[in-house]
Design a protein around this motif. Structure first.
Motif, PDB file in Angstrom:
ATOM      1  N   GLU A  19       0.825  -1.220   0.000  1.00 29.27           N
ATOM      2  CA  GLU A  19       0.000   0.000   0.000  1.00 29.27           C
ATOM      3  C   GLU A  19       0.853   1.262   0.000  1.00 29.27           C
ATOM      4  OE1 GLU A  19      -2.515   0.080   3.420  1.00 29.27           O
ATOM      5  OE2 GLU A  19      -3.572  -1.749   2.859  1.00 29.27           O
ATOM      6  N   CYS A  20       1.996   1.202   0.649  1.00 28.04           N
ATOM      7  CA  CYS A  20       2.844   2.383   0.837  1.00 28.04           C
ATOM      8  C   CYS A  20       3.740   2.692  -0.363  1.00 28.04           C
ATOM      9  CB  CYS A  20       3.713   2.220   2.082  1.00 28.04           C
ATOM     10  SG  CYS A  20       2.777   2.231   3.623  1.00 28.04           S
ATOM     11  N   LEU A  21       3.784   1.816  -1.343  1.00 24.77           N
ATOM     12  CA  LEU A  21       4.642   2.050  -2.498  1.00 24.77           C
ATOM     13  C   LEU A  21       4.175   3.254  -3.297  1.00 24.77           C
ATOM     14  CD1 LEU A  21       5.162  -1.554  -3.928  1.00 24.77           C
ATOM     15  CD2 LEU A  21       6.762  -0.205  -2.552  1.00 24.77           C
ATOM     16  N   ASP A  22       5.126   3.941  -3.870  1.00 25.18           N
ATOM     17  CA  ASP A  22       4.843   5.070  -4.747  1.00 25.18           C
ATOM     18  C   ASP A  22       3.917   4.614  -5.879  1.00 25.18           C
ATOM     19  OD1 ASP A  22       5.292   6.848  -7.138  1.00 25.18           O
ATOM     20  OD2 ASP A  22       6.542   7.902  -5.677  1.00 25.18           O
ATOM     21  N   GLU A  23       2.925   5.418  -6.184  1.00 27.37           N
ATOM     22  CA  GLU A  23       1.945   5.073  -7.224  1.00 27.37           C
ATOM     23  C   GLU A  23       2.568   4.940  -8.611  1.00 27.37           C
ATOM     24  OE1 GLU A  23      -1.326   4.190  -7.043  1.00 27.37           O
ATOM     25  OE2 GLU A  23      -0.988   4.171  -4.881  1.00 27.37           O
ATOM     26  N   ASP A  24       3.742   5.535  -8.823  1.00 27.29           N
ATOM     27  CA  ASP A  24       4.401   5.441 -10.125  1.00 27.29           C
ATOM     28  C   ASP A  24       5.078   4.096 -10.356  1.00 27.29           C
ATOM     29  OD1 ASP A  24       3.595   7.990 -10.828  1.00 27.29           O
ATOM     30  OD2 ASP A  24       5.450   8.933 -10.116  1.00 27.29           O
ATOM     31  N   LEU A  25       5.260   3.317  -9.307  1.00 26.33           N
ATOM     32  CA  LEU A  25       5.886   2.007  -9.443  1.00 26.33           C
ATOM     33  C   LEU A  25       4.897   0.994  -9.999  1.00 26.33           C
ATOM     34  CD1 LEU A  25       7.778   1.845  -6.040  1.00 26.33           C
ATOM     35  CD2 LEU A  25       8.826   1.983  -8.303  1.00 26.33           C
ATOM     36  N   ARG A  26       5.396   0.121 -10.865  1.00 29.19           N
ATOM     37  CA  ARG A  26       4.589  -0.994 -11.337  1.00 29.19           C
ATOM     38  C   ARG A  26       4.719  -2.109 -10.303  1.00 29.19           C
ATOM     39  NH1 ARG A  26       5.698   3.238 -13.934  1.00 29.19           N
ATOM     40  NH2 ARG A  26       5.295   3.322 -16.158  1.00 29.19           N
ATOM     41  N   VAL A  27       3.688  -2.923 -10.163  1.00 27.20           N
ATOM     42  CA  VAL A  27       3.710  -4.031  -9.215  1.00 27.20           C
ATOM     43  C   VAL A  27       3.455  -5.329  -9.984  1.00 27.20           C
ATOM     44  CG1 VAL A  27       2.597  -5.080  -7.209  1.00 27.20           C
ATOM     45  CG2 VAL A  27       2.932  -2.592  -7.304  1.00 27.20           C
ATOM     46  N   VAL A  28       4.438  -6.240  -9.879  1.00 27.71           N
ATOM     47  CA  VAL A  28       4.318  -7.564 -10.483  1.00 27.71           C
ATOM     48  C   VAL A  28       4.214  -8.582  -9.367  1.00 27.71           C
ATOM     49  CG1 VAL A  28       5.499  -9.344 -11.835  1.00 27.71           C
ATOM     50  CG2 VAL A  28       5.582  -6.949 -12.583  1.00 27.71           C
ATOM     51  N   LEU A  29       3.207  -9.433  -9.448  1.00 30.30           N
ATOM     52  CA  LEU A  29       3.073 -10.566  -8.543  1.00 30.30           C
ATOM     53  C   LEU A  29       3.609 -11.777  -9.295  1.00 30.30           C
ATOM     54  CD1 LEU A  29      -0.529  -9.895  -7.213  1.00 30.30           C
ATOM     55  CD2 LEU A  29       1.662  -9.088  -6.280  1.00 30.30           C
ATOM     56  N   LEU A  30       4.715 -12.322  -8.808  1.00 30.85           N
ATOM     57  CA  LEU A  30       5.384 -13.440  -9.462  1.00 30.85           C
ATOM     58  C   LEU A  30       5.326 -14.646  -8.536  1.00 30.85           C
ATOM     59  CD1 LEU A  30       7.120 -14.815 -11.584  1.00 30.85           C
ATOM     60  CD2 LEU A  30       9.126 -13.610 -10.632  1.00 30.85           C
ATOM     61  N   THR A  31       4.536 -15.626  -8.915  1.00 31.05           N
ATOM     62  CA  THR A  31       4.316 -16.798  -8.077  1.00 31.05           C
ATOM     63  C   THR A  31       4.562 -18.080  -8.862  1.00 31.05           C
ATOM     64  OG1 THR A  31       2.687 -17.974  -6.722  1.00 31.05           O
ATOM     65  CG2 THR A  31       1.831 -16.733  -8.593  1.00 31.05           C
ATOM     66  N   ALA A  32       5.054 -19.092  -8.161  1.00 35.18           N
ATOM     67  CA  ALA A  32       5.245 -20.406  -8.781  1.00 35.18           C
ATOM     68  C   ALA A  32       3.956 -21.231  -8.753  1.00 35.18           C
ATOM     69  CB  ALA A  32       6.384 -21.159  -8.093  1.00 35.18           C
ATOM     70  N   ARG A  33       2.851 -20.632  -8.347  1.00 34.18           N
ATOM     71  CA  ARG A  33       1.566 -21.333  -8.426  1.00 34.18           C
ATOM     72  C   ARG A  33       1.283 -21.679  -9.889  1.00 34.18           C
ATOM     73  NH1 ARG A  33      -2.705 -17.648  -4.920  1.00 34.18           N
ATOM     74  NH2 ARG A  33      -1.679 -17.898  -2.886  1.00 34.18           N
ATOM     75  N   PRO A  34       0.668 -22.836 -10.135  1.00 29.43           N
ATOM     76  CA  PRO A  34       0.307 -23.181 -11.515  1.00 29.43           C
ATOM     77  C   PRO A  34      -0.887 -22.349 -11.990  1.00 29.43           C
ATOM     78  CG  PRO A  34      -0.460 -24.871 -10.006  1.00 29.43           C
ATOM     79  CD  PRO A  34       0.329 -23.897  -9.185  1.00 29.43           C
ATOM     80  N   ILE A  35      -0.916 -22.099 -13.267  1.00 23.28           N
ATOM     81  CA  ILE A  35      -1.959 -21.252 -13.841  1.00 23.28           C
ATOM     82  C   ILE A  35      -3.360 -21.841 -13.639  1.00 23.28           C
ATOM     83  CG2 ILE A  35      -1.904 -22.189 -16.172  1.00 23.28           C
ATOM     84  CD1 ILE A  35      -1.958 -19.092 -17.030  1.00 23.28           C
ATOM     85  N   ARG A  36      -3.454 -23.129 -13.375  1.00 13.12           N
ATOM     86  CA  ARG A  36      -4.777 -23.730 -13.157  1.00 13.12           C
ATOM     87  C   ARG A  36      -5.482 -23.152 -11.935  1.00 13.12           C
ATOM     88  NH1 ARG A  36      -4.204 -27.471  -9.119  1.00 13.12           N
ATOM     89  NH2 ARG A  36      -2.111 -28.333  -8.893  1.00 13.12           N
ATOM     90  N   VAL A  37      -4.730 -22.524 -11.011  1.00 17.38           N
ATOM     91  CA  VAL A  37      -5.370 -21.902  -9.849  1.00 17.38           C
ATOM     92  C   VAL A  37      -5.449 -20.376 -10.011  1.00 17.38           C
ATOM     93  CG1 VAL A  37      -4.826 -23.785  -8.276  1.00 17.38           C
ATOM     94  CG2 VAL A  37      -3.245 -21.836  -8.464  1.00 17.38           C
ATOM     95  N   GLN A  38      -5.372 -19.927 -11.248  1.00 21.24           N
ATOM     96  CA  GLN A  38      -5.503 -18.486 -11.495  1.00 21.24           C
ATOM     97  C   GLN A  38      -6.863 -17.948 -11.042  1.00 21.24           C
ATOM     98  OE1 GLN A  38      -5.944 -16.653 -15.512  1.00 21.24           O
ATOM     99  NE2 GLN A  38      -3.887 -15.841 -15.053  1.00 21.24           N
ATOM    100  N   PRO A  39      -7.974 -18.666 -11.275  1.00 22.25           N
ATOM    101  CA  PRO A  39      -9.261 -18.129 -10.810  1.00 22.25           C
ATOM    102  C   PRO A  39      -9.293 -17.900  -9.291  1.00 22.25           C
ATOM    103  CG  PRO A  39      -9.639 -19.868 -12.408  1.00 22.25           C
ATOM    104  CD  PRO A  39      -8.167 -19.894 -12.090  1.00 22.25           C
ATOM    105  N   GLN A  40      -8.796 -18.866  -8.507  1.00 24.03           N
ATOM    106  CA  GLN A  40      -8.759 -18.696  -7.056  1.00 24.03           C
ATOM    107  C   GLN A  40      -7.845 -17.522  -6.677  1.00 24.03           C
ATOM    108  OE1 GLN A  40      -8.437 -21.627  -8.788  1.00 24.03           O
ATOM    109  NE2 GLN A  40      -8.342 -23.354  -7.360  1.00 24.03           N
ATOM    110  N   THR A  41      -6.733 -17.422  -7.372  1.00 22.55           N
ATOM    111  CA  THR A  41      -5.765 -16.368  -7.074  1.00 22.55           C
ATOM    112  C   THR A  41      -6.369 -14.995  -7.361  1.00 22.55           C
ATOM    113  OG1 THR A  41      -3.937 -17.881  -7.546  1.00 22.55           O
ATOM    114  CG2 THR A  41      -3.451 -15.512  -7.597  1.00 22.55           C
ATOM    115  N   LEU A  42      -7.026 -14.856  -8.493  1.00 22.86           N
ATOM    116  CA  LEU A  42      -7.639 -13.573  -8.837  1.00 22.86           C
ATOM    117  C   LEU A  42      -8.760 -13.204  -7.863  1.00 22.86           C
ATOM    118  CD1 LEU A  42      -7.688 -13.882 -12.728  1.00 22.86           C
ATOM    119  CD2 LEU A  42      -6.192 -12.400 -11.336  1.00 22.86           C
ATOM    120  N   ARG A  43      -9.562 -14.185  -7.464  1.00 23.80           N
ATOM    121  CA  ARG A  43     -10.611 -13.908  -6.470  1.00 23.80           C
ATOM    122  C   ARG A  43      -9.993 -13.470  -5.144  1.00 23.80           C
ATOM    123  NH1 ARG A  43     -13.096 -18.428  -8.871  1.00 23.80           N
ATOM    124  NH2 ARG A  43     -12.274 -19.794  -7.251  1.00 23.80           N
TER     125      ARG A  43
END
Length: 163
Positions: A68-92
């Motif tokens: 939350e405290c990061l500068d708004e100009d920074l991009r944020v990447v979430l990099l996880t070794a979770r398999p893409i099959r759990v993308q729906p759970q992750t997005l929710r």
């Protein structure tokens, strides 16, 4: 800037312009996977169930506050070794906790590389896209070492999962 849009990349609100970026892992960094760890105990590791239940994790509030405290100009990447099959759970889960992010990168179908190899490849892809990786947050010392090897400062978050 090379154009990258791999199938395992999910943009929150469309592509972002290249720029300074902070990378966060999910399990053990933003997401508390403590209650799922028993699936990974010997002699039989149940990775499928471990990942399937990721949507029920609690938020690690202190790391979320850093996000939350990061500068708004920074991009944020979430990099996880979770398999893409759990993308729906992750997005929710991300929506439930209303976390800030621009790009979610997960393992693609059929990707069984070790986490540091997968994340190293992704670091190269992110750079090819034009993202300037300024800092990372990780709970796996192997990935911390990989980020350091790639010249990316990395904050180690002790989750207790990787011993």
């Amino acid at each position: 800037m090379a154009w990258y849009d791999p199938d395992n990349w999910a943009w929150r609100d469309g592509h972002v312009e290249p720029g300074e970026t902070v990378v966060f892992d999910l399990d053990g960094v933003l997401s508390d996977a403590t209650r799922r760890q028993h699936y990974l105990e010997w002699p039989r590791r149940d990775w499928e169930t471990f990942f399937e239940e990721c949507g029920e994790d609690q938020l690690i509030a202190e790391v979320a506050r850093v996000l939350e405290c990061l500068d708004e100009d920074l991009r944020v990447v979430l990099l996880t070794a979770r398999p893409i099959r759990v993308q729906p759970q992750t997005l929710r889960w991300l929506e439930h906790y209303d976390l800030r992010w621009d790009l979610l990168v997960m393992r693609d179908w059929g990707d069984y590389m070790a986490a540091p190899s997968f994340k190293r490849l992704t670091v190269h892809q992110l750079r090819d896209y034009g993202l300037d990786l300024r800092l990372a947050f990780e709970d796996d010392q192997r990935n911390v070492d990989m980020f350091h090897d790639e010249g990316v400062p990395c904050v180690y978050i002790h989750s207790g999962y990787h011993t």
